[in-house]
Design an enzyme around this catalytic site. Structure first.
Site, PDB file in Angstrom:
ATOM      1  N   GLN A  78       0.819  -1.217   0.000  1.00  0.00           N
ATOM      2  CA  GLN A  78       0.000   0.000   0.000  1.00  0.00           C
ATOM      3  C   GLN A  78       0.856   1.271   0.000  1.00  0.00           C
ATOM      4  O   GLN A  78       0.431   2.316   0.497  1.00  0.00           O
ATOM      5  CB  GLN A  78      -0.962   0.002   1.187  1.00  0.00           C
ATOM      6  CG  GLN A  78      -2.125  -0.951   1.013  1.00  0.00           C
ATOM      7  CD  GLN A  78      -2.969  -0.626  -0.234  1.00  0.00           C
ATOM      8  OE1 GLN A  78      -3.148   0.529  -0.599  1.00  0.00           O
ATOM      9  NE2 GLN A  78      -3.472  -1.659  -0.898  1.00  0.00           N
ATOM     10  N   SER A  79       2.036   1.194  -0.577  1.00  0.00           N
ATOM     11  CA  SER A  79       2.929   2.363  -0.595  1.00  0.00           C
ATOM     12  C   SER A  79       2.353   3.501  -1.446  1.00  0.00           C
ATOM     13  O   SER A  79       2.066   3.324  -2.637  1.00  0.00           O
ATOM     14  CB  SER A  79       4.281   1.923  -1.169  1.00  0.00           C
ATOM     15  OG  SER A  79       5.054   3.058  -1.508  1.00  0.00           O
TER      16      SER A  79
END
Ligand SMILES: Cc1ncc(COP(=O)(O)O)c(C=O)c1O
Length: 323
Positions: A78-79
């Site tokens: 989920q960067s």
């Protein structure tokens, strides 16, 4: 090149971002109504916005100057940084490979879905530590070179001394917008954002709230800000909870409070923790009424939808109307 480059920087974002008062949120947390302002770095424009674009202007600018045709970077599934690297590549016509921790089985919502829309390719690195992730990225670069591509490795989180220049610029915007600023509160992940703010505003004017992304975030801030020692750095470590991926109770409360008093959406990993850190700082007297305080909203909204616990918490906030 259609996008203007000056020095090493390529223009990707919309600057300056605005600052806006948050009087109801301010009084709810124990400050005066005029004390608290929000720096809207969630509204930087490209790819859903967020802090990472300021750093990418420099790191991608350097990659272009080296003649790169492919951007490679690393991160968690989920960067936000990976998502914005994908968006920068799409805008500039560069291929993007994201080397992400984990395996194809993880939820593809939130940032990962946007990575897909932007056309980035994903290389799953498995459950590796930071060194393992770096090794996997080096291998991807090697393989790309073998196919004739010219990859440039963008550092983890976009953080480096070069990337931090983007946040030194943000600090200068803030000085012009709020000349009597005493404290800028910001989430501290890979360190480049706080480092840039410290470089332009000074150590005493920045409060970093550690989100648990690195074991030694102060060392990263020193490295990227060019400080000899961490002396004087203001960093809170009390909002990490069970770790980077967890949703802590103070963060959950901060999400609801900011939404209901300022119409402001925070995320469970970064900005929610930073707001919880600000609330704790007011409670223990590190920040007080009468002091001009700015909360640097660094974006991250897609991460809310990619965070199982965060989504479940938000769904639990739905209130039924009963006549
Ligand atoms: C939304 C958001 N806020 C804050 C940060 C922290 O910035 P830095 O990694 O420069 O410390 C990040 C980093 O991933 C982020 O995605």
């Amino acid at each position: 090149m259609m996008y203007v480059m000056s020095d090493l920087r390529v223009e990707l974002a919309t600057f300056p971002t605005t600052v806006e008062p948050a009087p109801r949120l301010a009084t709810a947390i124990g400050l005066g109504p005029d004390d608290l302002w929000i720096k809207r770095d969630d509204l930087t424009g490209l790819g859903g916005g967020g802090n990472k674009i300021r750093k990418l202007e420099w790191t991608v600018g350097a990659a272009l100057a080296e003649g790169a045709d492919t951007l490679v970077t690393t991160g968690a599934p989920q960067s936000n940084h990976a998502r914005l690297t994908a968006a920068a590549g799409a805008r500039l016509g560069l291929a993007v490979v994201l080397v992400l921790r984990g395996s194809p089985g993880v939820s593809r919502s939130g940032n990962l879905a946007l990575d897909g829309l932007f056309g980035a390719r994903i290389a799953w690195a498995g459950e590796v530590d930071q060194a393992g992730l770096d090794r996997a990225a080096a291998e991807v670069c090697e393989k790309l070179r073998g196919t004739g591509a010219k990859p440039a490795l963008i550092p983890f989180g976009g953080s480096s001394a070069l990337g931090a220049r983007g946040y030194a610029h943000c600090g200068e915007e803030l000085r012009g917008q709020l000349p009597d600023l005493r404290t800028a509160v910001v989430a501290l992940g890979s360190g480049g954002t706080m480092a840039g703010l410290v470089a332009s505003l000074g150590v005493e004017a920045v409060l970093g709230v550690d989100v648990g992304a690195l074991p030694e975030p102060a060392a990263a801030v020193c490295e990227f800000a060019g400080l000899a020692t961490p002396e004087g750095l203001r960093i809170r470590h009390d909002q990490v909870g069970a770790g980077y991926a967890s949703l802590t109770a103070p963060t959950a409360e901060a999400l609801t409070l900011a939404a209901r008093t300022a119409g402001l959406v925070l995320d469970p990993t970064y900005t929610g923790r930073a707001m919880a850190g600000l609330i704790a700082a007011v409670r223990d007297g590190d920040i007080g009424p009468g002091e001009r305080t700015v909360f640097v909203h660094t974006g991250g909204l897609p991460g809310l939808f990619g965070h199982g616990e965060g989504v479940a918490y938000a769904e639990g906030q739905v209130v039924e109307y009963r006549a």
